[in-house]
Structures are given as structure tokens and as C-alpha cells.
Design an enzyme around this catalytic site. Structure first.
Site: not given
Ligand code: DAT
Ligand code: MG
Length: 140
Positions: A11, A51, A59, A117
Site C-alpha cells: 500500500k 474496495y 471509512f 492487502h
Molecule cells: P484486511 O485488509 O485485513 O482484509 P478489511 O478487509 O476488514 O481488512 O478492511 C480493508 C481495509 O480497510 C483495511 O486494510 C484498512 C481499512 N479499514 C478497515 N477497518 C478500518 C477502520 N476501522 N478504520 C479505518 N480503516 C479501516
Molecule cells: Mg479484506
């Protein structure tokens, strides 16, 4: 088990700090082979499509802004159990909860700027690889 492929992104927070090599070394040390890799700069709209699963989350806008703020390195990693192995090497989403030795524990700045990611399941790995790479770019 047969070889599996997963999709990875180094990233903006990590490319900016010149951590591409250090992070790639963690994948290779874990037995994952980089079978495709390129440095690109996403538009905010392209990050939004990638995403889209998170579009209702509070977020989402910040996430798309961040993912398009600097270049990223997209990679396809191959190995036994590659999806789970990559998630293990990455560590928990929130670096404060990530295990010692994981990429996020060592390098992530925050839950949002968390350096990497990785796909979470076979179907998402397939879709994510296809979003960024053509078959000709995958060299196993
Ligand atoms: P991961 O990247 O571990 O698969 P995810 O799919 O739940 O996690 O979320 C995608 C991305 O979104 C994560 O890498 C960072 C961001 N993100 C997730 N939860 C967040 C939060 N509570 N506040 C800010 N950004 C967040
Ligand atoms: Mg994820």
C-alpha cells in the site's frame, strides 16, 4: 495440497517509505513466490471499485483516498496454502493487534495505513487477480 495463488498489494504508506523490498522479502521467506508484480498509481475511482465490498463502511472514502494517494505495488503470490499463509504473514488488520514478526506489526502505521492487502478467500483472490493482471502477466 496443490499450489494456490493469492493477490497482494503493497500500500501507499509502504511504497512511500521504500518498504517494497522488505515486505517482498517477508513473502519470500514464508515460501511464497512472486509470480507477477507491477507498480501502479490507482485513481480514486479505481480504488473504489476494488474496495466496493466496503462501500457502506464509514471509512470507505478515507480508504479510497489513501489507496490513490501514492503508487502501490500489486503482486500475485503463489505457494502451498498461499491465501492463508499470506494472511498470516500480514498480521491482523489493526497493527496494535498484529502478532510479532508480521508485516503489519513491523511496518503498519495505523488500522487504515496498514501497509498491505491480501485476498481473504479463493473467490476474492481470483477476482482481484483478474482486476489487475492478464493471464500473460502471470509467470509461475
Ligand atoms: P484486511 O485488509 O485485513 O482484509 P478489511 O478487509 O476488514 O481488512 O478492511 C480493508 C481495509 O480497510 C483495511 O486494510 C484498512 C481499512 N479499514 C478497515 N477497518 C478500518 C477502520 N476501522 N478504520 C479505518 N480503516 C479501516
Ligand atoms: Mg479484506
Amino acid at each position: 495440497m496443490a499450489l494456490e495463488r493469492t493477490f497482494s498489494i503493497i500500500k501507499p504508506d509502504a511504497t512511500k517509505r521504500n518498504l517494497t523490498g522488505a515486505i517482498t522479502a517477508k513473502f519470500e521467506e514464508a515460501g511464497l513466490r512472486v509470480v507477477a508484480s507491477k507498480r501502479i498509481h490507482l485513481t480514486k475511482a479505481q480504488a473504489g471499485v476494488f474496495y466496493a465490498v466496503h462501500k457502506e463502511r464509514p471509512f470507505y472514502d478515507e480508504l479510497c483516498e489513501f489507496m490513490s494517494s501514492e503508487p502501490i505495488v500489486v503482486q500475485v503470490l503463489e505457494g502451498e496454502n498461499a491465501i492463508a499463509k499470506n494472511r498470516e504473514v500480514m498480521g491482523a488488520t489493526n497493527p496494535a493487534e498484529a502478532a510479532d514478526g508480521t508485516i503489519r506489526k513491523e511496518f503498519a502505521l495505523s488500522i487504515g495505513e496498514n501497509s498491505v492487502h491480501g485476498s481473504d478467500a479463493p473467490e476474492t483472490a481470483k477476482e482481484e487477480i483478474a482486476y489487475f493482471f492478464s493471464g500473460l502477466e502471470l509467470v509461475g
